[in-house]
Design an enzyme around this catalytic site. Structure first.
Site, PDB file in Angstrom:
ATOM      1  N   TYR A 141      85.932  75.403  85.735  1.00 20.89           N
ATOM      2  CA  TYR A 141      85.178  75.293  86.988  1.00 20.89           C
ATOM      3  C   TYR A 141      85.045  76.638  87.695  1.00 20.89           C
ATOM      4  O   TYR A 141      84.076  76.872  88.403  1.00 20.89           O
ATOM      5  CB  TYR A 141      85.873  74.317  87.946  1.00 20.89           C
ATOM      6  CG  TYR A 141      85.497  72.871  87.751  1.00 20.89           C
ATOM      7  CD1 TYR A 141      85.741  72.230  86.542  1.00 20.89           C
ATOM      8  CD2 TYR A 141      84.932  72.142  88.785  1.00 20.89           C
ATOM      9  CE1 TYR A 141      85.412  70.901  86.377  1.00 20.89           C
ATOM     10  CE2 TYR A 141      84.601  70.814  88.621  1.00 20.89           C
ATOM     11  CZ  TYR A 141      84.842  70.191  87.422  1.00 20.89           C
ATOM     12  OH  TYR A 141      84.516  68.876  87.261  1.00 20.89           O
ATOM     13  N   LYS A 191      94.799  69.860  75.517  1.00 17.49           N
ATOM     14  CA  LYS A 191      94.155  69.896  74.196  1.00 17.49           C
ATOM     15  C   LYS A 191      94.765  71.081  73.453  1.00 17.49           C
ATOM     16  O   LYS A 191      94.082  72.026  73.027  1.00 17.49           O
ATOM     17  CB  LYS A 191      92.629  70.026  74.378  1.00 17.49           C
ATOM     18  CG  LYS A 191      91.822  69.889  73.112  1.00 17.49           C
ATOM     19  CD  LYS A 191      91.758  68.462  72.557  1.00 17.49           C
ATOM     20  CE  LYS A 191      91.009  68.444  71.238  1.00 17.49           C
ATOM     21  NZ  LYS A 191      91.106  67.129  70.549  1.00 17.49           N
ATOM     22  N   ASP A 223      92.025  63.498  74.212  1.00 13.43           N
ATOM     23  CA  ASP A 223      91.254  62.435  73.547  1.00 13.43           C
ATOM     24  C   ASP A 223      92.103  61.188  73.384  1.00 13.43           C
ATOM     25  O   ASP A 223      91.685  60.072  73.706  1.00 13.43           O
ATOM     26  CB  ASP A 223      90.678  62.921  72.195  1.00 13.43           C
ATOM     27  CG  ASP A 223      91.675  63.655  71.307  1.00 13.43           C
ATOM     28  OD1 ASP A 223      92.822  63.895  71.750  1.00 13.43           O
ATOM     29  OD2 ASP A 223      91.307  63.986  70.163  1.00 13.43           O
ATOM     30  N   ASP A 247      88.956  65.563  86.063  1.00 13.87           N
ATOM     31  CA  ASP A 247      87.681  65.037  86.566  1.00 13.87           C
ATOM     32  C   ASP A 247      87.252  63.842  85.720  1.00 13.87           C
ATOM     33  O   ASP A 247      86.898  62.782  86.243  1.00 13.87           O
ATOM     34  CB  ASP A 247      86.624  66.142  86.515  1.00 13.87           C
ATOM     35  CG  ASP A 247      85.260  65.655  86.967  1.00 13.87           C
ATOM     36  OD1 ASP A 247      85.202  64.967  88.011  1.00 13.87           O
ATOM     37  OD2 ASP A 247      84.264  65.937  86.281  1.00 13.87           O
ATOM     38  N   ASP A 251      87.544  59.384  86.690  1.00 15.13           N
ATOM     39  CA  ASP A 251      86.444  58.406  86.685  1.00 15.13           C
ATOM     40  C   ASP A 251      86.769  57.259  85.731  1.00 15.13           C
ATOM     41  O   ASP A 251      86.511  56.087  86.022  1.00 15.13           O
ATOM     42  CB  ASP A 251      85.119  59.055  86.224  1.00 15.13           C
ATOM     43  CG  ASP A 251      84.311  59.637  87.380  1.00 15.13           C
ATOM     44  OD1 ASP A 251      84.937  60.205  88.300  1.00 15.13           O
ATOM     45  OD2 ASP A 251      83.073  59.516  87.361  1.00 15.13           O
TER      46      ASP A 251
HETATM   47  C1  IPM Z   1      84.652  65.121  91.713  1.00 19.76           C
HETATM   48  C2  IPM Z   1      83.230  65.522  91.484  1.00 19.76           C
HETATM   49  C3  IPM Z   1      83.103  67.035  91.615  1.00 19.76           C
HETATM   50  C4  IPM Z   1      83.987  67.655  90.554  1.00 19.76           C
HETATM   51  C5  IPM Z   1      81.668  67.571  91.526  1.00 19.76           C
HETATM   52  C6  IPM Z   1      80.753  66.892  92.505  1.00 19.76           C
HETATM   53  C7  IPM Z   1      81.642  69.053  91.699  1.00 19.76           C
HETATM   54  O1  IPM Z   1      82.783  65.037  90.256  1.00 19.76           O
HETATM   55  O2  IPM Z   1      85.187  65.420  92.795  1.00 19.76           O
HETATM   56  O3  IPM Z   1      85.249  64.504  90.828  1.00 19.76           O
HETATM   57  O4  IPM Z   1      83.588  67.776  89.390  1.00 19.76           O
HETATM   58  O5  IPM Z   1      85.116  68.042  90.883  1.00 19.76           O
HETATM   59 MN    MN Z   2      84.207  63.735  89.229  1.00 22.54          MN
END
Ligand code: IPM
Ligand code: MN
Length: 366
Positions: A141, A191, A223, A247, A251
């Site tokens: 990042y 990884k 993975d 990240d 999710d």
């Molecule tokens: C999160 C989001 C952010 C990230 C984006 C919007 C930059 O996906 O906070 O998880 O990747 O950190």
């Molecule tokens: Mn995210």
């Protein structure tokens, strides 16, 4: 206590969900005798539109001079063609850096009332209570060099994944300290079979683990961790991982426990903490009044806990959310085919009512 906050509603559903989180904070402040002082500032696409800068200096100043920052979401398809530094996301990455927020805590907790929301069978997901500790200021990042260069058709893009030992040490310490207050298990995800960054990561985390003899430390390739997260979510305690893996896995954890709309986060480690729901700006449902505000509301709970050490107040919000969900109250993302759904505003109202109902008697008993 005076709760001095900067609110950054941002883009998409950000303003709708933060509004409900602010109402909930107000209810808690009223109930426990605190004073809420708010200022709202621009970030992301909203700031690009107003000032052609996704993070105006005024916003940074406001954040740095407050006790904590509550953020909605950033991102809008309108800016998809903009260069990197003029995208809404650049504002979010910069505010994380400005605030020194290297530790991103993303709890993924399964609510028993939401058994039917998880795509995973109830007996598998039941009991899942995961704390993802994501490193937030390093890796691909932020690493340089980064670029896209060359003629169309022959362009080359470069990103750099970079980690220093000190960056790994400080995030590992956060994970181990958290594990000591939980089930004393840390799974470090990397990884290391491919990446140098991950080999250094594993080395440093292993060394740090020796300072925490009570914590059971494991290592898993990302993975394989992704598979285990679906297969055996209830067996995780603290997951420690680098920026991009965190990240992605957060999710996924949201999907496993039923909805990304429920997930809260705290970004801490610097002078001022930043709190935001894990879901993004969801432009497809923005303005429709159907977004789930619980991720933002639970982020407000984390704000009280981590920036103000108001544990009772934080727990009060979390219990109110559980109570509301237990009654079968759901926003569209949770409703499926079996339940009716209520609006963003209505969900906020239900949580506020639950707080009022629990704080009234609690205060009388003091
Ligand atoms: C999160 C989001 C952010 C990230 C984006 C919007 C930059 O996906 O906070 O998880 O990747 O950190
Ligand atoms: Mn995210």
């Amino acid at each position: 206590m005076i709760l001095n906050l900067t609110v950054l509603p941002g883009d998409g559903i950000g303003p709708e969900v933060t509004e409900q989180a602010v109402l909930v904070l107000q209810a808690v402040a009223d109930g426990f005798g605190h004073e809420l002082k708010l200022q709202r500032k621009l970030i992301g696409g909203a700031a690009l539109k107003a000032a052609n800068d996704p993070l105006p200096a005024e916003t940074i100043q406001a954040c740095l001079s407050s006790g904590a920052v509550l953020l909605g979401a950033v991102g809008s398809p309108e800016f998809d063609k903009n260069p990197g530094h003029l995208r809404p996301e650049a504002g979010l990455l910069r505010i994380r850096r400005e605030l020194g927020a290297y530790a991103n805590l993303r709890p993924a907790v399964f609510f028993p009332a939401l058994e039917d929301c998880s795509p995973v069978r109830a007996e598998i997901v039941r009991g899942a209570d995961i704390m993802i500790v994501r490193e937030l200021l390093g890796g691909a990042y932020f690493g340089t060099p980064r670029s896209i260069e060359g003629e169309p058709g022959a362009r080359v893009a470069i990103n750099t994944m970079r980690y220093g030992e000190n960056e790994i040490e400080r995030i590992a310490r956060v994970a181990f300290d958290l594990a000591m207050k939980r089930k004393k298990r840390v799974l470090s995800v990397d990884k290391a079979n491919v990446l140098e960054c991950s080999r250094l990561w594993r080395d440093v985390v292993t060394r740090m683990g020796k300072d925490y003899p009570e914590v059971k430390l494991g290592h898993q390739y990302v993975d394989s961790a992704a598979m285990l997260l679906v297969q055996r979510p209830a067996e995780f305690d603290v997951i420690l991982t680098e920026n991009m893996f965190g990240d992605i896995l957060s999710d996924q954890a949201g999907g496993v426990v039923g909805s990304l709309g429920l997930l809260a986060s705290a970004s801490i480690g610097g002078p001022v903490g930043l709190y935001e729901p894990v879901h993004g700006s969801a432009p497809d449902i923005a303005g429709k009044g159907i977004a789930n505000p619980l991720g933002a509301i639970l982020s407000a709970a984390m704000l009280l806990r981590h920036s103000f050490h108001l544990e009772r107040e934080a727990a009060c919000i979390e219990e109110a959310v559980s109570a509301v969900l237990a009654k079968g109250v759901r926003t569209a993302d949770l409703a499926g085919r079996t339940h009716a759904s209520i609006s963003t505003v209505e969900m906020g109202k239900r949580v506020v009512e639950a707080i009022a109902a629990s704080v009234g008697p609690a205060l009388k008993s003091i």
